[in-house]
Design a protein around this motif. Structure first.
Motif, PDB file in Angstrom:
ATOM      1  N   LEU A  27       0.961  -1.287  -0.027  1.00  0.00           N
ATOM      2  CA  LEU A  27       0.023  -0.065   0.016  1.00  0.00           C
ATOM      3  C   LEU A  27       0.918   1.316   0.074  1.00  0.00           C
ATOM      4  CD1 LEU A  27      -3.215   0.816   1.837  1.00  0.00           C
ATOM      5  CD2 LEU A  27      -1.483   2.371   2.051  1.00  0.00           C
ATOM      6  N   GLN A  28       0.537   2.416  -0.838  1.00  0.00           N
ATOM      7  CA  GLN A  28       1.476   3.381  -1.033  1.00  0.00           C
ATOM      8  C   GLN A  28       0.256   4.581  -0.618  1.00  0.00           C
ATOM      9  OE1 GLN A  28       4.780   3.055  -1.855  1.00  0.00           O
ATOM     10  NE2 GLN A  28       4.929   5.355  -0.989  1.00  0.00           N
ATOM     11  N   VAL A  29       0.684   5.434   0.305  1.00  0.00           N
ATOM     12  CA  VAL A  29       0.126   6.569   0.573  1.00  0.00           C
ATOM     13  C   VAL A  29       0.705   7.838  -0.229  1.00  0.00           C
ATOM     14  CG1 VAL A  29      -0.655   8.770   2.111  1.00  0.00           C
ATOM     15  CG2 VAL A  29      -0.663   6.249   2.972  1.00  0.00           C
ATOM     16  N   THR A  30      -0.083   8.311  -1.168  1.00  0.00           N
ATOM     17  CA  THR A  30       0.512   9.180  -2.321  1.00  0.00           C
ATOM     18  C   THR A  30       0.004  10.709  -1.867  1.00  0.00           C
ATOM     19  OG1 THR A  30      -1.514   8.959  -3.584  1.00  0.00           O
ATOM     20  CG2 THR A  30       0.179   7.560  -4.252  1.00  0.00           C
ATOM     21  N   THR A  76       1.488  15.916  -1.890  1.00  0.00           N
ATOM     22  CA  THR A  76       1.991  14.748  -1.972  1.00  0.00           C
ATOM     23  C   THR A  76       2.480  14.362  -0.304  1.00  0.00           C
ATOM     24  OG1 THR A  76       4.024  15.781  -2.651  1.00  0.00           O
ATOM     25  CG2 THR A  76       2.399  15.095  -4.314  1.00  0.00           C
ATOM     26  N   ALA A  77       2.693  12.913  -0.508  1.00  0.00           N
ATOM     27  CA  ALA A  77       3.279  12.437   0.646  1.00  0.00           C
ATOM     28  C   ALA A  77       4.702  12.699   1.128  1.00  0.00           C
ATOM     29  CB  ALA A  77       3.007  10.986   0.710  1.00  0.00           C
ATOM     30  N   SER A  78       5.366  12.720  -0.291  1.00  0.00           N
ATOM     31  CA  SER A  78       6.776  13.120  -0.098  1.00  0.00           C
ATOM     32  C   SER A  78       7.051  14.706   0.404  1.00  0.00           C
ATOM     33  CB  SER A  78       7.454  13.080  -1.633  1.00  0.00           C
ATOM     34  OG  SER A  78       6.713  13.818  -2.860  1.00  0.00           O
ATOM     35  N   GLN A  79       6.114  15.333   0.364  1.00  0.00           N
ATOM     36  CA  GLN A  79       6.224  16.699   0.890  1.00  0.00           C
ATOM     37  C   GLN A  79       5.958  16.696   2.411  1.00  0.00           C
ATOM     38  OE1 GLN A  79       3.363  18.374  -2.353  1.00  0.00           O
ATOM     39  NE2 GLN A  79       5.264  19.889  -2.894  1.00  0.00           N
ATOM     40  N   ILE A  80       5.523  15.799   2.927  1.00  0.00           N
ATOM     41  CA  ILE A  80       5.286  15.717   4.252  1.00  0.00           C
ATOM     42  C   ILE A  80       6.391  15.170   5.214  1.00  0.00           C
ATOM     43  CG2 ILE A  80       3.550  14.974   6.250  1.00  0.00           C
ATOM     44  CD1 ILE A  80       1.414  14.555   4.054  1.00  0.00           C
ATOM     45  N   ILE A  86      -7.260  11.086   2.557  1.00  0.00           N
ATOM     46  CA  ILE A  86      -6.036  10.347   2.378  1.00  0.00           C
ATOM     47  C   ILE A  86      -6.042   9.404   1.025  1.00  0.00           C
ATOM     48  CG2 ILE A  86      -4.557   8.598   3.637  1.00  0.00           C
ATOM     49  CD1 ILE A  86      -5.194  11.423   5.245  1.00  0.00           C
ATOM     50  N   ARG A  87      -5.127   9.667   0.502  1.00  0.00           N
ATOM     51  CA  ARG A  87      -5.212   9.006  -1.006  1.00  0.00           C
ATOM     52  C   ARG A  87      -3.779   8.104  -1.465  1.00  0.00           C
ATOM     53  NH1 ARG A  87      -5.182  14.279  -4.642  1.00  0.00           N
ATOM     54  NH2 ARG A  87      -5.027  12.755  -6.297  1.00  0.00           N
ATOM     55  N   VAL A 100       2.272   7.347   7.397  1.00  0.00           N
ATOM     56  CA  VAL A 100       2.171   8.637   7.306  1.00  0.00           C
ATOM     57  C   VAL A 100       2.062   9.505   8.474  1.00  0.00           C
ATOM     58  CG1 VAL A 100      -0.259   8.824   6.424  1.00  0.00           C
ATOM     59  CG2 VAL A 100       1.314  10.779   5.734  1.00  0.00           C
ATOM     60  N   PHE A 101       2.834  10.424   8.779  1.00  0.00           N
ATOM     61  CA  PHE A 101       2.766  11.243   9.703  1.00  0.00           C
ATOM     62  C   PHE A 101       1.748  12.360   9.407  1.00  0.00           C
ATOM     63  CE2 PHE A 101       6.886   9.449  10.883  1.00  0.00           C
ATOM     64  CZ  PHE A 101       6.636   9.076  12.119  1.00  0.00           C
ATOM     65  N   ILE A 102       0.868  13.010  10.200  1.00  0.00           N
ATOM     66  CA  ILE A 102      -0.001  14.066  10.107  1.00  0.00           C
ATOM     67  C   ILE A 102      -0.323  14.940  11.477  1.00  0.00           C
ATOM     68  CG2 ILE A 102      -2.339  14.836   9.553  1.00  0.00           C
ATOM     69  CD1 ILE A 102      -2.726  12.538   7.847  1.00  0.00           C
ATOM     70  N   ARG A 103       0.401  16.138  11.233  1.00  0.00           N
ATOM     71  CA  ARG A 103       0.402  17.017  12.249  1.00  0.00           C
ATOM     72  C   ARG A 103      -1.090  17.781  12.314  1.00  0.00           C
ATOM     73  NH1 ARG A 103       4.311  17.934  16.592  1.00  0.00           N
ATOM     74  NH2 ARG A 103       5.694  17.339  14.876  1.00  0.00           N
ATOM     75  N   ILE A 104      -1.903  17.774  13.415  1.00  0.00           N
ATOM     76  CA  ILE A 104      -3.249  18.305  13.336  1.00  0.00           C
ATOM     77  C   ILE A 104      -3.229  19.540  14.235  1.00  0.00           C
ATOM     78  CG2 ILE A 104      -5.407  17.794  13.789  1.00  0.00           C
ATOM     79  CD1 ILE A 104      -4.696  16.535  11.544  1.00  0.00           C
ATOM     80  N   ASP A 105      -3.854  20.600  13.689  1.00  0.00           N
ATOM     81  CA  ASP A 105      -4.062  21.992  14.402  1.00  0.00           C
ATOM     82  C   ASP A 105      -5.243  22.395  14.028  1.00  0.00           C
ATOM     83  OD1 ASP A 105      -4.059  24.255  15.800  1.00  0.00           O
ATOM     84  OD2 ASP A 105      -2.300  24.905  14.877  1.00  0.00           O
ATOM     85  N   ASN A 106      -6.585  21.961  14.841  1.00  0.00           N
ATOM     86  CA  ASN A 106      -7.908  22.500  14.428  1.00  0.00           C
ATOM     87  C   ASN A 106      -8.103  23.675  15.185  1.00  0.00           C
ATOM     88  OD1 ASN A 106      -8.828  20.461  12.645  1.00  0.00           O
ATOM     89  ND2 ASN A 106      -8.944  19.131  14.325  1.00  0.00           N
TER      90      ASN A 106
END
Length: 775
Positions: free
Chosen positions: A376-379, A385-389, A418-419, A559-565
């Protein structure tokens, strides 16, 4: 002229082509016979000639014009030419005959009355023969040609290839779109468009348009449906001004105005042809191109753009622009529209074009590679793009920030798409989450959110039905079905080339970080995936569960995702710092921005601070210092200030920016990185990836205020948060406004004649609070 139509008359006659040599005859040339009166076609018919030796019969039913009180209709004119449109037929050389419905008056009165009655009762009229000369026939053959426009409508997708470091593009076809071709004419500052023909795109986005076109005389006064072209106005005005000629005010109507052109010609030195003085709104005759060019400055640029009078030739080939519409998602959308500046002048008889659709088009997503198995590849997260995260734990810790490589350092917010690509051997998958490096747990619903994806069934409109891909509880696990497995379970889905055409191939799920009770927001999240196979009964084979590796990797894909709501938290509103209903200022400190105080001639004995709505008398050398605050919460989870702006608005849609150097420069008050944007703050020492903002000031001079007027200071601030696609400046933002009036004695002496009447020192209330530096 008031008139009505009489009873229809069947007009019969023949066309004589006997003068045409057999070698010059073309049996494919269709002929058109038209009855014309008062510049319009009353009726017409199309006939075909098999050989030049035989007379070609024709018949058409026309309703001639009958004037009030008249016994006989007005005469009509029969035209014979090639099979072209009404305007084209009347603008080219044709064989012609006048047809009079009044009987000859060479008999006695009784005979005349009998003839009158017989003619009125007759439903048919024989008109004899219209002779076509070789010169006319040759013109119809060679001045009228068949044009074929072939092309393709596509969505152009640009793709970055990290292996080559270059971009490449892929064209996805747009099916079921209507492509309309228009001919463009330009006449001084006017333009018009004529619809030529249209075509519809097939499954590959291809279309074909065929039409007949004749080389016509350029008769702009005869043509209708003109409009003023703003771009031409600018170009013509600039040319004339260079030679001391002023373009008069635009005429009120949409059509070319001869009087308007005569005014310009007279101003340029053209002697009037009529001896009488020109009457406004009345023109003796249109001004010719030759007469206009004799006094107007030349312009090769306007000639190349086919603008009369600089261009005055025959319109021998179409000048084409395109408009494309598509019925997509139940709406008729304009997906491609060309301006006059994009006109293709004098197109060849065979033309091929590629038309790029905009973001509103439904295009077939063919720009993809089939998924590799067993991975599986998160794109993408949204459009990022995932490479920019960021994946670097630091210091500084840049994990989960978008655009970390370019120091954009944008945290995410909201419901995130999430794609990616998942192998064909995976039938179902679930998502696990780790918060701030903690233990892995299954991502709960509704944070684990589903979606729907549409497919094309080959019909219009597109797309067709949209099956749901939502989390389901299956054999004790909350999972989502993969697209490939859905296809296997639904063999009746329409297939083209053996495949289902989906309008969304790569959405895996939605990470809803706003789901109530599902997550503790404002944290660093890491997501990973567990895949399952299903048996013949579509039950999960629990023993097949496995952490899915990244495609081309041995490690688990995550994949890392930094959340700030944005939290709607704010200090209680005060008169100096209001928020909520009735205010433009939001009750949130993510971000917060407000003006603390504004002081005149700060640091001098004449210093005094002002309140909102005050009237200031400022000399050009007086100073006005604005103290303001822009901030976000000073926490580890936040510190994501993106930037701020300060502007002064006045008059009718007038404004100037403050703090950029031309009108003052932002400065710390007393410390902190001033920005005014995140990249600038990093250069000033902000600790990446945080910028918390602070207290700032900027000093203006009286000369910065150009007129005596009411001024509104608008302070605007924003965070760096994004949903992966959005511009942070318009996501989590806040505003603050402050209004006052400036009077400058040298600009408005009648309003403020006495400079000694400066604003008195504040006594109480808001001015006192601001003058003492109250927060």
């Amino acid at each position: 002229m008031s008139h009505s139509t009489s009873k229809p008359v069947a007009i019969h006659g023949t066309i004589d082509l006997s003068a045409i040599a057999p070698d010059d005859f073309d049996a494919s040339l269709q002929l058109r016979v038209a009855a014309v009166y008062d510049g319009r076609v009353l009726a017409s018919t199309t006939v075909a000639a098999e050989s030049p030796a035989a007379s070609v019969p024709f018949s058409l039913d026309a309703e001639p014009v009958l004037l009030p009180g008249a016994r006989w209709p007005c005469p009509i004119r029969l035209l014979v030419g090639p099979d072209v449109g009404d305007m084209e037929l009347m603008a080219m050389d044709t064989a012609a005959m006048d047809v009079d419905f009044v009987p000859p008056r060479d008999s006695g009165r009784e005979q005349e009355q009998a003839a009158d009655e017989a003619a009125k009762a007759a439903a048919t009229l024989a008109v004899g023969t219209l002779v076509v000369t070789p010169a006319l026939y040759f013109c119809w053959l060679f001045c009228c040609r068949t044009y074929t426009i072939r092309g393709r409508v596509v969505c152009r997708h640009w793709i970055y290839d990290p292996q080559t470091g270059r971009y490449r593009f892929c064209d996805a076809p747009v099916p079921g779109a209507t492509v309309e071709a228009y001919d463009v004419d330009r006449f001084f500052i006017w333009y018009r468009r004529d619809f030529i023909a249209s075509g519809v795109t097939d499954i590959n986005g291809n279309f074909t348009i065929r039409f007949r076109w004749c080389c016509l005389r350029w008769w702009p006064w005869v043509l209708k449906y003109w409009a003023i072209d703003p771009d031409l106005v600018v170009q013509v005005q600039a040319l004339l001004q260079q030679h001391g000629i002023t373009l008069p005010p635009l005429p009120p109507g949409p059509d070319p105005d001869p009087v308007y052109l005569q005014q310009i010609a007279a101003q340029a030195g053209l002697a009037q042809r009529a001896s009488a003085a020109m009457v406004p709104g009345v023109a003796a005759e249109p001004v010719s191109a030759e007469a206009m060019l004799s006094v107007l400055p030349p312009s090769s640029e306007l000639a190349a753009l086919r603008v009369w009078p600089w261009w005055n030739g025959n319109d021998c080939a179409p000048d084409v622009v395109f408009r494309v519409t598509q019925l997509c998602d139940g709406q008729l959308r304009v997906i491609h529209s060309e301006t006059n500046a994009q006109t293709r002048w004098d197109i060849p008889t065979s033309l091929h074009v590629t038309l790029l659709a905009n973001q509103y088009a439904c295009c077939l997503p063919v720009c993809r590679d089939p998924e590799c198995p067993e991975c599986l590849q998160v794109t993408y997260v949204g459009c990022t793009t995932a490479s920019q995260i960021g994946e670097t734990a630091g210091p500084p810790d840049l994990r989960g920030y978008a655009l970390a490589a370019s120091a954009g350092d944008r945290p995410f917010y909201g419901n995130l798409q999430i794609r990616g690509a998942v192998g064909s051997d995976v039938d179902y998958f679930k998502v696990q989450v780790s918060r701030n490096g903690g233990a892995w747990t299954d991502l709960p619903v509704p944070a684990f959110a589903g979606f729907s994806r549409s497919y094309w069934d080959g019909s219009n409109p597109v797309p067709a039905p949209a099956p749901a891909f939502t989390p389901v509880l299956k054999n004790g696990e909350t999972v989502i079905i993969t697209r490939r497995h859905y296809e296997d379970l639904h063999p009746a889905l329409p297939r083209f080339g053996g495949s289902v055409i989906w309008f969304d191939y790569d959405t895996l799920f939605y990470f809803n970080t706003l789901a109530s009770g599902a997550l503790t927001p404002d944290a660093l999240y890491e997501l990973r995936f567990i895949g399952y196979a299903a048996n013949a009964a579509d039950d999960l084979i629990l023993s097949s569960a496995r952490l899915l590796p990244g495609c081309g990797q041995h490690s688990t894909e995550s994949v890392f995702i930094r959340i700030d709501n944005q939290a709607m938290a704010h200090l209680p509103p005060t008169p100096l710092h209001p928020c909520g209903p009735g205010s433009v200022h939001l009750c949130t400190n993510e971000p917060d921005c407000y003006i603390r105080k504004i002081c005149v001639n700060e640091g001098t004995p004449a210093q005094h601070c002002i309140s909102a709505c005050d009237i200031l008398r400022l000399a050009a050398s007086d100073t006005l210092t604005i103290h303001f605050t822009v901030s976000v919460p000073h926490t580890v989870q936040d510190g994501h200030l993106g930037g701020y702006t300060l502007a002064a608005e006045y008059g009718v849609s007038l404004a100037f920016d403050i703090g950029t150097g031309l009108h003052g420069t932002f400065a710390p008050d007393p410390t902190f990185e001033t920005g005014p944007d995140y990249l600038s703050a990093l250069g000033q020492g902000a600790p990446r990836p945080h910028w918390f903002g602070g207290d700032y000031k900027v000093t203006l001079r009286g000369s910065d205020f150009p007129v005596c007027c009411a001024y509104l200071l608008r302070l605007r601030a924003w965070k760096r948060t994004t949903d992966g696609c959005s511009d942070p400046r318009y996501v989590h933002h806040n505003e603050f406004e402050f209004a006052f009036t400036v009077l400058r004695p040298e600009l408005c002496p009648d309003i403020c004649p006495d400079r000694a009447l400066a604003l008195p020192a504040p006594a109480s209330g808001l001015a006192t609070a601001m003058g003492t530096g109250a927060p």
